[in-house]
Design an enzyme around this catalytic site. Structure first.
Site, PDB file in Angstrom:
ATOM      1  N   HIS A 188     -47.719 -50.114  38.633  1.00 45.23           N
ATOM      2  CA  HIS A 188     -48.724 -49.219  38.562  1.00 45.23           C
ATOM      3  C   HIS A 188     -48.660 -47.945  38.999  1.00 45.23           C
ATOM      4  O   HIS A 188     -49.231 -46.997  38.527  1.00 45.23           O
ATOM      5  CB  HIS A 188     -50.024 -49.803  39.548  1.00 45.23           C
ATOM      6  CG  HIS A 188     -50.658 -51.102  39.032  1.00 45.23           C
ATOM      7  ND1 HIS A 188     -50.671 -52.075  39.244  1.00 45.23           N
ATOM      8  CD2 HIS A 188     -51.936 -50.819  38.369  1.00 45.23           C
ATOM      9  CE1 HIS A 188     -51.362 -53.079  38.665  1.00 45.23           C
ATOM     10  NE2 HIS A 188     -52.112 -52.292  37.789  1.00 45.23           N
ATOM     11  N   ARG A 295     -60.056 -48.314  37.061  1.00 51.28           N
ATOM     12  CA  ARG A 295     -59.407 -49.155  38.264  1.00 51.28           C
ATOM     13  C   ARG A 295     -60.094 -48.978  39.581  1.00 51.28           C
ATOM     14  O   ARG A 295     -59.467 -48.149  40.158  1.00 51.28           O
ATOM     15  CB  ARG A 295     -57.876 -49.263  38.184  1.00 51.28           C
ATOM     16  CG  ARG A 295     -57.163 -49.468  36.910  1.00 51.28           C
ATOM     17  CD  ARG A 295     -55.587 -49.435  36.805  1.00 51.28           C
ATOM     18  NE  ARG A 295     -54.996 -50.216  35.982  1.00 51.28           N
ATOM     19  CZ  ARG A 295     -54.700 -49.810  34.722  1.00 51.28           C
ATOM     20  NH1 ARG A 295     -54.926 -48.494  34.523  1.00 51.28           N
ATOM     21  NH2 ARG A 295     -53.908 -50.617  33.969  1.00 51.28           N
ATOM     22  N   ARG A 331     -64.082 -51.704  36.501  1.00 48.00           N
ATOM     23  CA  ARG A 331     -63.449 -52.816  36.622  1.00 48.00           C
ATOM     24  C   ARG A 331     -63.763 -53.030  38.162  1.00 48.00           C
ATOM     25  O   ARG A 331     -63.281 -52.271  39.032  1.00 48.00           O
ATOM     26  CB  ARG A 331     -61.980 -52.933  36.275  1.00 48.00           C
ATOM     27  CG  ARG A 331     -61.311 -54.213  36.738  1.00 48.00           C
ATOM     28  CD  ARG A 331     -59.953 -54.491  36.458  1.00 48.00           C
ATOM     29  NE  ARG A 331     -59.301 -53.575  37.102  1.00 48.00           N
ATOM     30  CZ  ARG A 331     -57.763 -53.543  36.764  1.00 48.00           C
ATOM     31  NH1 ARG A 331     -57.278 -54.246  35.731  1.00 48.00           N
ATOM     32  NH2 ARG A 331     -56.685 -52.698  37.672  1.00 48.00           N
ATOM     33  N   GLU A 429     -56.645 -61.454  30.610  1.00 50.12           N
ATOM     34  CA  GLU A 429     -55.385 -61.183  31.102  1.00 50.12           C
ATOM     35  C   GLU A 429     -54.319 -62.550  31.601  1.00 50.12           C
ATOM     36  O   GLU A 429     -53.273 -62.050  32.096  1.00 50.12           O
ATOM     37  CB  GLU A 429     -55.269 -59.886  31.989  1.00 50.12           C
ATOM     38  CG  GLU A 429     -56.169 -60.234  33.384  1.00 50.12           C
ATOM     39  CD  GLU A 429     -56.219 -59.165  34.066  1.00 50.12           C
ATOM     40  OE1 GLU A 429     -55.244 -58.230  34.028  1.00 50.12           O
ATOM     41  OE2 GLU A 429     -57.168 -58.831  34.857  1.00 50.12           O
ATOM     42  N   ASN A 452     -51.006 -56.010  30.110  1.00 49.33           N
ATOM     43  CA  ASN A 452     -49.819 -55.794  31.078  1.00 49.33           C
ATOM     44  C   ASN A 452     -49.748 -57.195  31.797  1.00 49.33           C
ATOM     45  O   ASN A 452     -48.639 -57.753  31.994  1.00 49.33           O
ATOM     46  CB  ASN A 452     -50.283 -54.823  32.243  1.00 49.33           C
ATOM     47  CG  ASN A 452     -50.590 -53.552  31.350  1.00 49.33           C
ATOM     48  OD1 ASN A 452     -50.255 -53.306  30.353  1.00 49.33           O
ATOM     49  ND2 ASN A 452     -51.546 -52.804  32.177  1.00 49.33           N
ATOM     50  N   ASP A 453     -50.965 -57.808  32.501  1.00 54.18           N
ATOM     51  CA  ASP A 453     -50.539 -59.006  33.017  1.00 54.18           C
ATOM     52  C   ASP A 453     -50.611 -60.212  32.121  1.00 54.18           C
ATOM     53  O   ASP A 453     -49.901 -61.020  32.391  1.00 54.18           O
ATOM     54  CB  ASP A 453     -52.073 -59.057  33.934  1.00 54.18           C
ATOM     55  CG  ASP A 453     -51.669 -58.564  35.311  1.00 54.18           C
ATOM     56  OD1 ASP A 453     -50.621 -58.467  35.796  1.00 54.18           O
ATOM     57  OD2 ASP A 453     -52.939 -57.949  35.738  1.00 54.18           O
ATOM     58  N   ARG A 463     -43.819 -58.007  36.084  1.00 59.96           N
ATOM     59  CA  ARG A 463     -43.924 -56.722  35.765  1.00 59.96           C
ATOM     60  C   ARG A 463     -43.340 -55.783  36.687  1.00 59.96           C
ATOM     61  O   ARG A 463     -43.085 -54.691  36.321  1.00 59.96           O
ATOM     62  CB  ARG A 463     -45.526 -56.510  35.206  1.00 59.96           C
ATOM     63  CG  ARG A 463     -46.139 -56.467  36.422  1.00 59.96           C
ATOM     64  CD  ARG A 463     -47.688 -56.512  35.860  1.00 59.96           C
ATOM     65  NE  ARG A 463     -48.438 -55.100  35.738  1.00 59.96           N
ATOM     66  CZ  ARG A 463     -49.507 -54.748  35.817  1.00 59.96           C
ATOM     67  NH1 ARG A 463     -50.536 -55.803  35.814  1.00 59.96           N
ATOM     68  NH2 ARG A 463     -49.930 -53.328  35.556  1.00 59.96           N
ATOM     69  N   CYS A 500     -57.222 -52.909  26.967  1.00 60.90           N
ATOM     70  CA  CYS A 500     -57.128 -51.961  27.938  1.00 60.90           C
ATOM     71  C   CYS A 500     -55.633 -51.960  28.684  1.00 60.90           C
ATOM     72  O   CYS A 500     -55.537 -51.010  29.613  1.00 60.90           O
ATOM     73  CB  CYS A 500     -58.266 -51.790  29.052  1.00 60.90           C
ATOM     74  SG  CYS A 500     -58.215 -53.283  30.005  1.00 60.90           S
TER      75      CYS A 500
HETATM   76  C1  PEP Z   1     -53.523 -55.217  32.587  1.00 58.17           C
HETATM   77  O1  PEP Z   1     -53.242 -56.337  33.374  1.00 58.17           O
HETATM   78  O2  PEP Z   1     -53.431 -54.936  31.498  1.00 58.17           O
HETATM   79  C2  PEP Z   1     -54.503 -54.193  33.059  1.00 58.17           C
HETATM   80  C3  PEP Z   1     -55.000 -53.524  32.197  1.00 58.17           C
HETATM   81  O3  PEP Z   1     -54.745 -54.218  34.307  1.00 58.17           O
HETATM   82  P1  PEP Z   1     -53.726 -53.740  35.416  1.00 58.17           P
HETATM   83  O4  PEP Z   1     -52.468 -53.137  34.726  1.00 58.17           O
HETATM   84  O5  PEP Z   1     -54.473 -52.838  36.413  1.00 58.17           O
HETATM   85  O6  PEP Z   1     -53.424 -54.831  36.220  1.00 58.17           O
HETATM   86 MG    MG Z   2     -54.085 -56.690  35.079  1.00 60.67          MG
END
Ligand code: PEP
Ligand code: MG
Length: 538
Positions: A188, A295, A331, A429, A452-453, A463, A500
């Protein structure tokens, strides 16, 4: 001149002075003293300076975030003056004949542990305050107060690592770039750097003891290089490249106000990802058509206690009002894993990314969730607000959320508090959510794919782990198949679907996503116009 390589997080180039941020804990050593009274004099001077800084911080905060949020600095000042705390430090300096820094650090830890063990939630939350105050005192004793990035000229921050909460507290106007020794490109902190359009490199093998604040550096996010004390030639070339980049950005500006539509008439919504109300400036500057991911957990970071309903309401309302009718998808709290706040008392976990986090906390501690939902439903009355729930894995979770939302709605009705029911969607996700996306689609208004997740859980690659960056491959066939499946299931149920996660900003895949039928891409603001160009040329 010294050149070092790292992994680029944001492609940009800057030249400026370095600011070395060292973790304070690393530098505190126990040193014996022959003159404890001289140590106490030093301590008293540092206490005076700390009180003055807190007063200034309070005044600055009142102007920027209001009296309620600024009150934390008043609390810190009171703690600094607390007799038990001060006597414990004096006592240790005298009886153990040690340096003031060490006595402050140990006393800070002891008091912090004592608060953390208390039953009273308010007192528990004070643990982080004592730590903060002690750190500040130690900095003033060691003369490191200038390492606070909010008090210096725009600089390249060089650190061992940066947590999201440290990053979020920084004054963005004062950061030219980031260089960290540790960290992964998917963390992040990396996302925040992209959000702020800040050239950033992680995994740079730099020895923090060999460099110093004030030396000049080039951070080249295109080549993944940092150059310390560049030669005149490199400096001149860098300045030229910075000018060229500015020109490219200016060219993209001509796309502002234009539609995001392919030549055969397919429309794609281009929204922006943000982490705080303050980021809306980037959204408007880059002409995003809405906000696809706010976020909200960043509101909870970098502070000592839960944000109140009123604080949250004010932040959400400010964003929807500023966006003036454009869609704003907020979110709900996605705390946990790398996004930690001490006052949640989440405790240590072996696998925090697969642990007690996000919607799981909200369902297990509905009082936290309800406060946020009340703020969201109230803010929805002021504009075009949608709510989105993270980390969903089952239909049951969606049903539980619905019943909590209903309770909140009923309470607001009974209290005659103005509110509006927002559109509600979920993040896809987890592989589980992908596989049951047909069932989920019937129960929600929209999907937003968190790549991402989804990549982390599908490929079993943490990650946060920089060593695994080469294995973290969001282009993997499994991920692309999953995205296709989710889009088809959403559309079968007549629902819209967006992306997203960071993959949405990957220009190599823009055509693929549009051809799959993805309805919306939500990306860091700086990528909006680049995507609009690609889509209009399709
Ligand atoms: C994701 O997981 O792709 C996402 C957008 O949420 P974050 O990156 O905040 O976990
Ligand atoms: Mg996520």
């Amino acid at each position: 001149m010294q050149k070092l390589s790292g992994k680029s997080v944001y492609k940009g180039i800057v030249l400026g002075p370095v600011l070395v941020l060292k973790k304070k804990e690393q530098t505190i050593k126990r040193v014996g003293t022959a003159d404890p009274e001289a140590e106490i004099k030093r301590l008293e001077k540092a206490v005076e300076l700390t009180a003055l800084q807190l007063q200034r911080l309070y005044e600055k905060a009142v102007g920027e975030v209001g009296e309620a949020s600024a009150a934390i600095f008043e609390v810190h000042r009171m703690m600094l003056e607390d007799e038990d705390y001060r006597n414990a430090i004096y006592n240790m300096i005298r009886t153990e004949t040690v340096n003031a820094e060490y006595a402050v650090a140990v006393t800070g830890d002891n008091f912090s542990e004592m608060f953390a063990d208390m039953d009273d939630e308010y007192m528990k939350a004070r643990a982080a305050d004592v730590k903060d105050i002690s750190n500040r005192l130690v900095c003033n004793l060691t003369g490191e107060e200038e390492t606070n990035p909010t008090s210096t000229e725009p600089s390249v921050i060089v650190a061992e690592d940066l947590s999201p909460s440290e990053t979020v507290q920084m004054d963005k106007e004062k950061i030219l770039g980031f260089v960290t020794v540790c960290g992964s490109t998917n963390s992040h902190t990396a996302i925040l750097a992209r959000m702020m359009n800040i050239p950033a490199l992680v995994g740079v093998p730099i020895d923090l003891d060999e460099i110093h604040t004030g030396m000049e550096a080039v951070v080249d996010g295109f080549r993944g290089e940092v150059i310390l004390e560049p030669s005149d030639e490199i400096r001149a070339r860098t300045e030229e490249r910075i000018r060229e980049e500015k020109e490219k950005t200016l060219l993209l500006q001509t796309l502002k106000g234009k539609e995001t539509v392919t030549s055969d008439g397919r429309n794609v919504h281009l929204y922006a990802n943000i982490g705080s109300a303050g980021d809306v400036g980037y959204v408007l500057e880059n002409d995003a058509e809405g906000i696809g991911l706010f976020r909200s957990e960043f509101l909870y970071l970098g502070r000592d206690d839960f944000p109140t309903e009123e604080e949250q309401f004010a932040a959400y309302r400010q964003v929807v009002q500023t966006m003036a009718g454009k869609k704003v998808i907020i979110r709900t709290l996605d705390i946990g894993a790398d996004k930690q706040a001490d006052y949640f008392n989440l405790g240590e976990e072996e696998n925090p990314a697969m642990g007690y986090r996000a919607i799981r906390i909200c369902l297990k501690q509905p009082e936290i969730f309800k406060t946020q939902l009340r703020a969201l439903l109230r803010a929805a009355a002021f504009g075009n607000l949608s709510v989105m729930y993270p980390m969903i894995t089952s239909v049951e979770e969606v049903e539980q959320i619905s019943s909590i939302v209903e309770e909140v709605q009923k309470e607001l009705e009974e209290q005659q508090t103005p509110y509006k029911m927002p559109e509600q969607g979920i993040m896809i996700e987890t592989p589980a959510a992908v596989m049951i996306s047909d069932e989920l689609a019937r129960r929600v208004d929209f999907f937003s794919i968190g790549t991402n997740d989804l990549t982390q859980y599908t490929l079993a690659v943490d990650r946060q782990n920089g060593r695994l960056d080469d294995f973290y491959n969001p282009h993997h066939g499994a991920i692309l198949k999953m995205i296709r499946m989710v889009v088809e299931n959403a559309h079968k149920a007549g629902k819209w679907v967006g992306i997203c996660g960071e993959l949405g900003a990957d220009t190599e895949l823009t055509e693929t996503f549009v051809n799959m039928g993805v309805d919306e891409l939500s990306v860091v603001p700086s990528v909006i116009l680049k995507l609009r160009k690609i889509i209009r040329e399709m």
